[in-house]
Design an enzyme around this catalytic site. Sequence first.
Site, PDB file in Angstrom:
ATOM      1  N   ASP A  19      30.374  44.493 -15.335  1.00  0.00           N
ATOM      2  CA  ASP A  19      31.015  44.783 -14.056  1.00  0.00           C
ATOM      3  C   ASP A  19      31.062  46.314 -13.898  1.00  0.00           C
ATOM      4  OD1 ASP A  19      32.909  45.201 -16.029  1.00  0.00           O
ATOM      5  OD2 ASP A  19      34.587  44.601 -14.775  1.00  0.00           O
TER       6      ASP A  19
ATOM      7  N   ASP B  25      34.187  46.724 -18.694  1.00  0.00           N
ATOM      8  CA  ASP B  25      35.092  46.121 -19.676  1.00  0.00           C
ATOM      9  C   ASP B  25      34.713  44.652 -19.869  1.00  0.00           C
ATOM     10  OD1 ASP B  25      36.042  45.301 -17.214  1.00  0.00           O
ATOM     11  OD2 ASP B  25      38.165  45.566 -17.704  1.00  0.00           O
TER      12      ASP B  25
ATOM     13  N   SER C 194      37.071  48.216 -11.002  1.00  0.00           N
ATOM     14  CA  SER C 194      36.366  47.167 -11.736  1.00  0.00           C
ATOM     15  C   SER C 194      35.196  46.574 -10.941  1.00  0.00           C
ATOM     16  CB  SER C 194      37.374  46.094 -12.157  1.00  0.00           C
ATOM     17  OG  SER C 194      36.775  45.174 -13.024  1.00  0.00           O
TER      18      SER C 194
ATOM     19  N   ASP D   4      33.183  48.768 -14.365  1.00  0.00           N
ATOM     20  CA  ASP D   4      33.751  49.653 -15.391  1.00  0.00           C
ATOM     21  C   ASP D   4      33.405  49.179 -16.798  1.00  0.00           C
ATOM     22  OD1 ASP D   4      35.411  47.393 -15.025  1.00  0.00           O
ATOM     23  OD2 ASP D   4      37.101  48.434 -15.935  1.00  0.00           O
TER      24      ASP D   4
END
Length: 451
Positions: free
Chosen positions: A235, A239, A97, A237
């Site tokens: 961020d 999400d 992340s 990744d």
Amino acid sequence: MRKLFGTSGVRGVVGDQLTPELALDLGLALATYLGGKGSVALGKDPRTSSDMIESCVTSGLLSGGCDVMKLGVVPTPAVSFAVRQFRAKAGIMITASHNPPEYNGIKFWGSDGMAYTPEQEEAIERIYSGKQMKPTAWDRIGKVEAIDVLPGYIDEIVGTVKLKRSYKVVVDCGNGAGSVVTPYLLRKLGCKVVTLNSQLDGFFPGRGLEPSPENLGELCSVVKSIGADLGIAHDGDADRAAAVDELGRVAQPDKLLGLISAHQIRRKKEVVVTTVDASSVVDDCVAERGGKVVRTRVGDVSVATAIKKHKAVFGGEPSGAWIFPRVHLAPDGPLATIKILELLDSTGKKLSELLDMLPEYPTVREKVACPNEKKADVMKKFKIHAKREFLSVKRILTIDGVRLEFESGWVLVRPSGTEPYIRVTVEGKTPTRAKEIGRKAAKILKDAMRD
Ligand code: MG
């Protein structure tokens, strides 16, 4: 009992906590958990270690009899989409992340497109620590298939919105996985897109991966200087999404959460889920639309679980992890991006205007050092003392730490899950009230620690 799994799967420094051997074992443990059959959708972010971890997880899954659908570098929500789209039995995302580049992680997804719950993670951990992994025979080893999930994922998201006009958007993907989706998605919607840090690079040279104000200076100045309508940052990744308004200011996350929450409510009494640490500006926004707020523990899995339980129309955390259950149960940064555009489009207002209409609630955040082994006892005492000391308390929530609510603000006292601290978050309707509540809570906490 859980040693491997934290609040978002297994995560650590590569070669230290997260080794190739562990990745192999976790792949095999998941295959064992799934009964040695079915397929698993496997995605990764662009970290330097992601290919290595992917190869090991793949070997583990294949040796346990599962097939692997290799998705390549994709945002985490695309794994959730792939699991549902291709009826996989589970999904895995290899990502850390927002953590620095030397970290990586492994996060599991269920067949319903929701992240594994703590109970499911515990089952995997039991298989791993009890060494109950079951490799299969040579003639039952799984197969690998490479799948391009992105066109289908982008189409699904684009299909959820219709914009009346074109917008100028600056996108900063932080060299993370959002680079392969968000710029394309926005162009497909007819937006004019300017990209920053939107080429994949596992060293993340562009900026810190957390989409917080200290990392978004460049995005703010570009939005302002080219006269864009909106700036978006993800961020690592993707999400999560953070927004910058047309004046070049990072949107206060709780206010944005409030605006989006209210916008998802179509009928009275519809439910929105948020976490115990979110501002009461969310309650204000939702109340105005006749909706209801349900609070849950911090963490996107808790939000998803509560959405399911309460049949909520939306759920989100101030961190920018937002779940739109009408599409799926995964926090989704690209989807959040177009939901912000939809908000601008349907209100016909600028983002700064929408944000500035909301009240300003001063917040104080502090952390008090407390050894991990003392936390439970201190929290118990804090709750008893606080009930006695705070006479004007309206409601006490104990779903994650202790949250005391007053007419004029609230305080959340919550032990950190990863560090030897107890965190104190205070919000008041005025700065004086915030300070007053904060001082009192800190005193009660210190007394509880001395007892
Ligand atoms: Mg993330």
